[in-house]
Design an enzyme around this catalytic site. Sequence first.
Site, short mmCIF file in Angstrom:
data_model
loop_
_atom_site.label_atom_id
_atom_site.label_comp_id
_atom_site.label_asym_id
_atom_site.label_seq_id
_atom_site.Cartn_x
_atom_site.Cartn_y
_atom_site.Cartn_z
N ASP A 1 0.90 -0.96 -0.12
CA ASP A 1 0.25 -0.06 -0.09
C ASP A 1 0.75 1.17 0.01
O ASP A 1 1.99 1.39 0.50
CB ASP A 1 -0.92 -0.13 1.45
CG ASP A 1 -2.05 1.06 1.03
OD1 ASP A 1 -2.56 1.45 -0.07
OD2 ASP A 1 -2.62 1.33 1.95
N HIS B 1 3.01 3.47 -8.84
CA HIS B 1 2.92 2.03 -9.35
C HIS B 1 3.69 1.35 -10.07
O HIS B 1 4.16 0.21 -9.71
CB HIS B 1 1.39 1.82 -10.07
CG HIS B 1 0.31 2.22 -9.33
ND1 HIS B 1 -0.05 1.97 -8.03
CD2 HIS B 1 -0.87 3.03 -9.67
CE1 HIS B 1 -1.23 2.40 -7.56
NE2 HIS B 1 -1.59 3.08 -8.77
N SER C 1 -7.59 -5.16 -5.51
CA SER C 1 -8.55 -5.82 -4.91
C SER C 1 -10.06 -5.80 -5.58
O SER C 1 -9.91 -5.18 -6.72
CB SER C 1 -8.85 -5.03 -3.44
OG SER C 1 -9.55 -3.78 -3.84
N GLU D 1 -12.35 -4.32 -4.66
CA GLU D 1 -12.74 -2.95 -4.67
C GLU D 1 -12.13 -1.60 -5.49
O GLU D 1 -12.40 -0.89 -5.74
CB GLU D 1 -12.67 -2.25 -3.10
CG GLU D 1 -13.62 -3.02 -2.18
CD GLU D 1 -13.41 -4.58 -2.00
OE1 GLU D 1 -12.34 -5.08 -1.94
OE2 GLU D 1 -14.50 -5.18 -1.76
N ASN D 2 -10.87 -2.19 -5.94
CA ASN D 2 -10.19 -1.38 -6.58
C ASN D 2 -10.57 -0.82 -8.13
O ASN D 2 -10.21 0.09 -8.94
CB ASN D 2 -8.65 -2.00 -6.90
CG ASN D 2 -7.87 -1.86 -5.66
OD1 ASN D 2 -6.93 -2.64 -5.49
ND2 ASN D 2 -8.14 -0.92 -4.59
N LEU E 1 -7.61 -4.71 7.09
CA LEU E 1 -7.27 -5.66 6.13
C LEU E 1 -7.94 -5.30 4.59
O LEU E 1 -7.33 -6.10 3.61
CB LEU E 1 -8.13 -6.88 6.58
CG LEU E 1 -7.46 -7.36 7.95
CD1 LEU E 1 -8.39 -8.64 8.29
CD2 LEU E 1 -6.03 -7.71 7.77
C1 IPE Z 1 -5.52 -2.68 -0.42
O1 IPE Z 1 -5.28 -1.25 -0.53
C2 IPE Z 1 -5.45 -3.29 -1.83
C3 IPE Z 1 -4.36 -3.44 -2.36
C4 IPE Z 1 -3.12 -3.32 -1.84
C5 IPE Z 1 -4.04 -4.13 -3.65
P1 IPE Z 1 -6.11 -0.23 -0.83
O2 IPE Z 1 -5.43 1.25 -0.89
O3 IPE Z 1 -6.95 -0.19 -2.23
O4 IPE Z 1 -6.99 0.01 0.35
P2 IPE Z 1 -8.09 0.86 0.94
O5 IPE Z 1 -8.95 1.47 -0.18
O6 IPE Z 1 -6.96 1.80 1.58
O7 IPE Z 1 -8.90 0.05 1.89
C1 IPE Z 2 -1.13 0.37 -3.30
O1 IPE Z 2 -1.14 1.61 -3.54
C2 IPE Z 2 -1.59 -0.29 -4.75
C3 IPE Z 2 -2.86 -0.64 -5.28
C4 IPE Z 2 -3.91 -0.82 -4.46
C5 IPE Z 2 -2.94 -1.15 -6.52
P1 IPE Z 2 -2.31 2.51 -3.73
O2 IPE Z 2 -2.83 2.71 -4.88
O3 IPE Z 2 -3.37 2.19 -2.63
O4 IPE Z 2 -1.75 3.85 -3.03
P2 IPE Z 2 -2.39 4.86 -1.86
O5 IPE Z 2 -2.74 4.03 -0.69
O6 IPE Z 2 -3.40 5.73 -2.73
O7 IPE Z 2 -1.41 5.91 -1.37
MG MG Z 3 -4.10 2.48 -0.64
#
Ligand code: IPE
Ligand code: IPE
Ligand code: MG
Length: 240
Positions: free
Chosen positions: A19, A36, A64, A66-67, A194
């Site tokens: 993350d 990324h 995820s 949710e992504n 989580l």
């Molecule tokens: C969790 O991170 C999913 C991945 C690292 C792939 P997110 O950044 O998407 O989660 P939330 O939105 O903060 O809960």
């Molecule tokens: C984790 O980094 C990668 C994925 C969830 C794909 P984030 O994209 O969630 O980065 P932040 O949390 O917004 O900084």
């Molecule tokens: Mg994140």
Amino acid sequence: MAEQTKELKLPNHIAIILDGNGRWAKAKGMPRSYGHIVGCDNLEKMCDIMADMGIRYLTVYAFSTENWKRSADEIKVLMDLFRKYLKRCERKAERNHMRVKIIGDTSALEPDIQESIRELEGMSAGYDRMFFQIALNYGGRDEIERAVTRLADDVRAGKIPEGRIRGDVFEQYLDTAGIPDPDLLIRTSGEMRLSNFLLWQLAYTEFYFTDTAWPDFHKPDLMKAIEKYNSRDRRYGNAK
Ligand code: IPE
Ligand code: IPE
Ligand code: MG
């Protein structure tokens, strides 16, 4: 102190919520996509480092369920990165004698990505020095729903006896069937949740949270997490 480091017990299975890529890039005045790209490079490096250390199982959360709510542009950047990464991962599988498995609902991914997954899983199927799971379009609740659906089908078909379904039977329907539960979960970048990762499998896992963003998480950070893990008194899970 050096003596102590030598005696560190390695977790058999490390799970990581990668993350903070976006915030890391923003802090540098760069677009999220840059975070990324650097995060993806870091995953390759850290995977080699863990292989060289002798970590047997590594599972990472890359995308995820949710992504999909992120902007279309960001999703495209991520999917293009996965495309390239899955190809490069074949060389890593060879280098580390590593079996690679994608967990999550891969049926929702573009057909060429699904094809790369089949190729990578196929070419690495015979390796057994390290086991590397990448969670792509993964959600713990989605995994449980898919598992229960298939389990119910098998009960109806008479393959599983009716009545109480035990955990060891249920687990065989999860994407992680055959893989031991994680001993240590690391989440980078300050969030302490989580986010729908491995809900069943993390029941007795030790959690380690760090403010360091994933692109900045290197070997010394990993060693800190493993030292912390060593200082915990584990009673259940894989503790022995
Ligand atoms: C969790 O991170 C999913 C991945 C690292 C792939 P997110 O950044 O998407 O989660 P939330 O939105 O903060 O809960
Ligand atoms: C984790 O980094 C990668 C994925 C969830 C794909 P984030 O994209 O969630 O980065 P932040 O949390 O917004 O900084
Ligand atoms: Mg994140």
